[in-house]
Design an enzyme around this catalytic site. Structure first.
Site, PDB file in Angstrom:
ATOM      1  N   GLU A 154     -36.051   0.986 -11.492  1.00  0.00           N
ATOM      2  CA  GLU A 154     -34.574   0.930 -11.307  1.00  0.00           C
ATOM      3  C   GLU A 154     -33.706   1.225 -12.449  1.00  0.00           C
ATOM      4  O   GLU A 154     -32.604   1.456 -12.467  1.00  0.00           O
ATOM      5  CB  GLU A 154     -34.243  -0.213 -10.892  1.00  0.00           C
ATOM      6  CG  GLU A 154     -34.950  -0.733  -9.433  1.00  0.00           C
ATOM      7  CD  GLU A 154     -34.659  -1.964  -8.670  1.00  0.00           C
ATOM      8  OE1 GLU A 154     -33.549  -2.524  -9.095  1.00  0.00           O
ATOM      9  OE2 GLU A 154     -35.216  -2.420  -7.757  1.00  0.00           O
ATOM     10  N   HIS A 155     -34.471   1.328 -13.660  1.00  0.00           N
ATOM     11  CA  HIS A 155     -33.630   1.709 -15.011  1.00  0.00           C
ATOM     12  C   HIS A 155     -34.666   2.461 -15.797  1.00  0.00           C
ATOM     13  O   HIS A 155     -36.028   2.496 -15.735  1.00  0.00           O
ATOM     14  CB  HIS A 155     -33.574   0.594 -15.926  1.00  0.00           C
ATOM     15  CG  HIS A 155     -32.934  -0.763 -15.031  1.00  0.00           C
ATOM     16  ND1 HIS A 155     -31.701  -0.962 -14.956  1.00  0.00           N
ATOM     17  CD2 HIS A 155     -33.516  -2.064 -14.256  1.00  0.00           C
ATOM     18  CE1 HIS A 155     -31.351  -2.035 -14.025  1.00  0.00           C
ATOM     19  NE2 HIS A 155     -32.282  -2.525 -13.685  1.00  0.00           N
TER      20      HIS A 155
END
Length: 304
Positions: A154-155
């Site tokens: 997600e990052h």
């Protein structure tokens, strides 16, 4: 006069062949998936109700390419287990699969955070990351007798093209080596996240079996009509993919079961668009006795 053997054989073919070719084939089961183990709430596979009329996937959360020291740091594809391995260990995997022939278990990669810090996708290079990831994940998957992987980064420290090439080559190699039988991705509606996953989808969609779209990342209080609009929008972006619908057990985002999630699912099912349901997560559902897991699987098991 008794009938001849040739007459009897001919009659048997007339009676038997149409029955063999005309027999109805069983409809494929619909898919239910559940993330488990990320929040260390002592949940076990055996706690979760499993309906034999669906295909059921547990997704262990998470395997992360970080070290397991007090201050975890990136390891360039050398994955370690970060889920509740005391309660969700290899023997428990074997046990739940042996008792439920419709059940498979996979692991999810990445996740949002670890030790109060974000998990970043941060490879040194494509070649070195893929080599390390294939080796470390093959070891974990074989130890735990797992069936597939889910991608939930997600990052990102890397650009979309690097992410696409690393993940695409990882899935391809694991499938070609017979290590996994399925792979999924878990994007949500964020510009950076979507740019990475859509780059992966554009180049490697043929090896991705399911899109676990995080519809619970939309605002809390999402309506049925909004949810259906979001589903159609994401189905267009991930064109040709099996986009699964989802909710979060604690009700903190998206369309909740109490506010019409199953109404939306019923509409999608009537249109032939419901490819499956997944829930985040068993850890939070435990407090409520897994009532929505039961309801989700009952709905999926209903005939079209």
């Amino acid at each position: 006069m008794a009938p001849s053997n040739s007459f009897i054989s001919s009659l048997a073919m007339i009676l038997i062949v149409p029955l063999a070719f005309g027999a109805p084939s069983a409809s494929p089961k619909q898919l239910f998936r559940e993330y488990i183990g990320a929040e260390f709430k002592d949940v076990r596979f055996s706690d979760v109700p499993i309906n034999p009329a669906v295909d059921f996937h547990f997704l262990l959360s998470f395997a992360i390419d970080y070290d397991t020291s007090g201050s975890p740091a990136p390891t360039n594809g050398k994955f370690n287990v970060f889920w509740d391995s005391d309660n969700l260990n290899p023997s428990q995997v074997s046990s739940i699969k042996s008792r439920n022939s419709n059940t498979k278990v996979g692991l999810s990669l990445g996740g949002d955070s670890v030790s109060s810090g974000y998990v970043y996708f941060n490879p040194d290079s494509v070649d070195s990351w893929v080599e390390n990831a294939v080796s470390s994940l093959t070891s974990i998957i074989k130890e735990y007798n797992l069936d597939g992987i889910d991608i939930d980064y997600e990052h990102f420290e890397a650009d979309p093209e690097t992410f696409a090439e690393c993940i695409g080559r990882l899935i391809t190699t694991l499938k070609n080596n017979g290590v996994i039988s399925f792979a999924s991705i878990a994007p949500f509606d964020d510009d950076q996240v979507q740019s990475h996953y859509l780059a992966l989808w554009k180049k490697y969609r043929q090896i991705i079996d399911y899109v676990n779209f995080q519809f619970y990342a939309y605002d809390q209080g999402t309506t049925v009509d909004q949810f259906l609009g979001y589903f159609n929008e994401q189905s267009e972006k991930y064109s040709g993919g099996k986009v699964l619908v989802s909710f979060i057990s604690d009700g903190s985002g998206g369309l909740s079961p109490a506010d019409g999630f199953f109404t939306a699912c019923t509409r999608l099912k009537s249109q032939g668009k419901l490819h499956g349901i997944f829930i985040w997560s068993a850890d939070d559902s435990k407090a409520e006795g897994f009532k929505y897991e039961e309801q989700s699987q009952e709905m999926l098991a209903l005939p079209h």
